[in-house]
Design an enzyme around this catalytic site. Structure first.
Site, mmCIF file in Angstrom:
data_model
loop_
_atom_site.group_PDB
_atom_site.id
_atom_site.type_symbol
_atom_site.label_atom_id
_atom_site.label_comp_id
_atom_site.label_asym_id
_atom_site.label_seq_id
_atom_site.Cartn_x
_atom_site.Cartn_y
_atom_site.Cartn_z
ATOM 1 N N GLN A 240 25.006 59.160 65.761
ATOM 2 C CA GLN A 240 25.660 58.122 66.568
ATOM 3 C C GLN A 240 25.019 57.937 67.939
ATOM 4 O O GLN A 240 25.340 56.962 68.624
ATOM 5 C CB GLN A 240 27.130 58.463 66.726
ATOM 6 N N CYS A 246 32.133 57.857 67.164
ATOM 7 C CA CYS A 246 32.372 58.732 65.997
ATOM 8 C C CYS A 246 33.390 58.115 65.051
ATOM 9 O O CYS A 246 33.250 58.218 63.839
ATOM 10 C CB CYS A 246 32.821 60.121 66.429
ATOM 11 N N HIS A 387 37.535 64.386 67.831
ATOM 12 C CA HIS A 387 36.374 63.921 67.079
ATOM 13 C C HIS A 387 36.847 63.425 65.718
ATOM 14 O O HIS A 387 37.831 63.930 65.185
ATOM 15 C CB HIS A 387 35.393 65.099 66.940
#
Ligand SMILES: *[C@@H]1O[C@H](CO)[C@@H](O)[C@H](O)[C@H]1NC(C)=O
Ligand SMILES: *[C@@H]1O[C@H](CO)[C@@H](O)[C@H](O)[C@H]1NC(C)=O
Length: 442
Positions: A240, A246, A387
């Site tokens: 990324q 993410c 995340h």
């Protein structure tokens, strides 16, 4: 050079997800009750709706209705229609009723380091018929009919990066199921940008080990979508780079794998995270967002392919397709595992995984970025951020159950871009923070 890049990626993702999704904080227990919806006519195209229904756009409603939301997901409007609602984490709520689908973010105000969340009000949001690629759109706002006290919380003092010394050596002395490396995290601490609101979200950051629940269903003992009788259905690991995206990488990876599965590996699509970053009204670009709302974007607007909207790892302006007339990739049946945030557990995630990869969300503790291999069990108590990743399977090794997870930090990180994490103990929130999946329309 490469190592420095990986390091930057890790830092930015954490920052993006936790720092910069909307700073509103309204947990699902605040939402139930009676709400009044004020709506504009449902006569806009999606392009007009994108322009007119922006977050802080003023609203001139032409009609309204009331709806009562009960725990966990039942909705009933004044005409007796039944429907379904749920929170999208702490950001807003989605309602499906009377043939229409509604989503708006909760209202908030920022006063210096203080955030006032108005959990009984939404900003302006979008509604449309409940269908893939809806045609008729309108704007709305919703207000709870009983007064809701605003929730006030302060932005945390920056978490000091030096209050816990975590080197690979120290971790490796403590951890017996995984190994850490300093190789790609040399300057990690010094590059961290402070997080601000995690203390408000996380009640407990101790190293408590919940008792694993018994799995009482006949589920396979192992699932690994990278190797189903020798066939791989998981698309390649991506990177990324320096953008808090993410959430879009995890969601597109889930859809790519599910396209491979549904087509028996005859159709391979690389979806565009950049289109989501630049064009979705449901997320905050490189500043973060939620996988569930990427799936919603895929149902409402369709997803671009990488080829037609190339990744730039930046908050670029939404531009027209590079491939005029190309078909967008639509999504349907997007859902939280268990039906709502808080409804998931080890068993229903395992069940969902038997049908294809699922998006998992978790908290990144200070030791995680140093993961090199094995089954991750956190040894740190310092939360660095959140995340989103892709669960591609599960298994058990020497009596230790684990999830198999695909990351988006490139193929040099972890086990060729993947990691294993303890299963059955809600390790770092991996089983409870709104895991979700969706079905690609192919
Ligand atoms: C939608 O309806 C409203 C109210 O009748 C009207 O003012 C507006 O011009 C219409 N918009 C479109 C795009 O047709
Ligand atoms: C795939 O799994 C089988 C066992 O089911 C194993 O024999 C084989 O080596 C695996 N292939 C790869 C590429 O890991």
């Amino acid at each position: 050079m490469k190592k420095v890049l990986i390091l930057i990626v890790a830092v930015i993702c954490l920052v993006g997800y936790s720092l910069c999704d909307l700073p509103v904080h309204c947990m699902p227990d605040k939402t139930p009750g009676e709400w009044s919806f004020q709506l504009t006519e449902q006569n806009l195209s999606k392009e007009q709706a994108l322009e007119k229904c922006q977050l802080k756009a003023p609203l001139t409603p032409s009609r309204k209705f009331t709806v009562t939301l009960s725990t966990p997901t039942l909705a009933k409007d004044e005409s007796g229609n039944e429907g379904n609602w749920h929170n999208v984490y702490d950001q807003g709520f989605e309602l499906v009723i009377g043939g229409n689908k509604y989503f708006a973010f909760f209202e908030y105000a920022e006063q210096g380091r203080t955030i006032v969340s108005k959990c009984g009000n939404t900003f302006t949001g979008l509604y449309h018929e409940a269908a893939v690629g809806p045609k008729k759109w309108g704007c709305y706002k919703a207000t709870k009919t009983s007064k809701v006290e605003p929730s006030v919380f302060s932005i945390n003092e920056p978490v000091s990066a030096s209050n816990e010394i975590v080197t690979a050596n120290e971790i490796n002395k403590l951890a017996d199921t995984w190994t850490a490396t300093d190789e790609y995290t040399e300057d990690y601490e010094s590059k961290l940008v402070p997080l601000r609101r995690f203390k408000a979200l996380i009640p407990d950051n101790k190293l408590a080990i919940p008792i694993p629940a018994a799995i009482n269903k006949d589920l396979p003992s192992t699932v690994d979508w990278r190797n189903v009788s020798g066939v791989n259905y998981v698309s390649p690991v991506r990177n990324q780079a320096s953008c808090g995206s993410c959430f879009s990488f995890a969601s597109t990876a889930a859809l790519e794998a599910r396209i491979n599965i549904a087509s028996k590996n005859t159709k391979h699509v690389v979806l565009s995270p950049q289109d989501i970053v630049s064009c979705s009204p449901y997320s905050q670009g490189c500043n973060g967002g939620f996988p569930y709302l990427v799936f919603k974007y895929g149902e409402d607007f369709g997803l671009q392919t990488e080829e037609c909207y190339t990744y730039e790892a930046a908050d670029t302006k939404c531009t027209k397709d590079k491939c005029p007339g190309n078909k967008r990739n639509y999504v349907t049946d997007y859902q939280y595992i268990g039906g709502y945030v808080g409804g998931s557990n080890e068993q229903n995630i395992m069940e969902a995984l038997t049908h294809g990869p699922v998006v998992l969300n978790f908290l990144v503790y200070a030791d995680f970025t140093r993961y090199r291999g094995g089954i991750y069990i956190r040894k740190s108590t310092v939360i660095k951020g959140g995340h989103s990743v892709l669960g591609v399977g599960y298994g058990e090794e020497n009596g230790q159950k684990y999830w198999i997870v695909k990351n988006s930090w490139g193929g040099d990180w972890g086990e060729n871009g993947f990691f294993k994490i303890r299963r059955g103990a809600d390790e770092a929130g991996i089983e409870s923070m709104g895991p979700s999946f969706a079905t690609p329309v192919i």
